[in-house]
Structure formats: C-alpha cells, structure tokens
Scaffold this motif. Structure first.
Motif: not given
Length: 116
Positions: A16, A39, A43, A46-47, A66-67, A70, A74, A98
């Motif tokens: 991130g 982005l 990231m 949310y992590r 979520l990953d 992401f 990207m 990801a």
C-alpha cells in the motif's frame, strides 16, 4: 489451493505504501497520480480493519475479497484513466500479484476471531 500463510499478508502495508509512492517514482501527474494514491490509501485502511494476526482492529473478515477488488482496480485503472504506456507495467504487475495472493492466501489465521 490456499497455501500462502496469512502472516505473510502483512506485506500488504508495504505494498500500500509502495502504491502511494509509485506515481512519484514514475513521475505521473493528474488523474493517474490521484488514482494510485487513493488505491494505496484504501488498501492500507482496509488492511487495518481486517481480521488477521498483524491487523489493528480485526473487524472485517472479507480480506480476500477486498484484495481481489484491489487487484482488479489496479488492472483496470490504466485502461480507465490516462496512464502513459511506459508506466502501466508496474500497475499491472501489482494487480496480478494481488489477485494471485487473494486466491492462494489461507482464509483462517491463528489467534483471530475467524477460527471457530
């Protein structure tokens, strides 16, 4: 097949931060710069909320989803926004990695609420 331990996913904080710094390294301006910064920030945020060993709040149990979102973001961002052609490959690489990690990282983590 999920074989990547969840502890390894702590590298997401580094990723991130890397995504936040990437537009400065690639000398991007305007929309591509703002997209990558957004982005990266999303990231990291949310992590902090996911339910794994080194995450702060341990609230969300949908880390893999979520990953994956992401990763897709990207991969799509160079097509949706005016990224120069010679700066697209690192964005694609991060998106692919990801997605692979979202698919291969173990669901349950030691010492989390996710274990029954």
């Amino acid at each position: 097949m999920r074989f990547v331990p969840t502890m390894l996913h702590g590298i997401a904080y580094v990723v991130g931060s890397f995504v936040i710094g990437l537009p400065f390294f690639l000398e991007l301006n305007g929309t591509p710069r703002m997209v990558l910064i957004a982005l990266g920030i999303i990231m990291v945020l949310y992590r902090l909320l996911t339910d794994h060993e080194i995450d702060a709040v341990r609230f969300l149990r949908i880390r893999s989803l979520l990953d994956a979102i992401f990763g897709v973001a990207m991969l799509l961002s160079p097509w949706l926004f005016p990224f120069p052609m010679d700066t697209r490959w690192p964005v694609y690489a991060i998106g692919v990695v990801a997605l692979i990690l979202a698919i291969t990282t173990q669901i349950r983590a030691e010492g989390t609420a996710a274990i029954n």
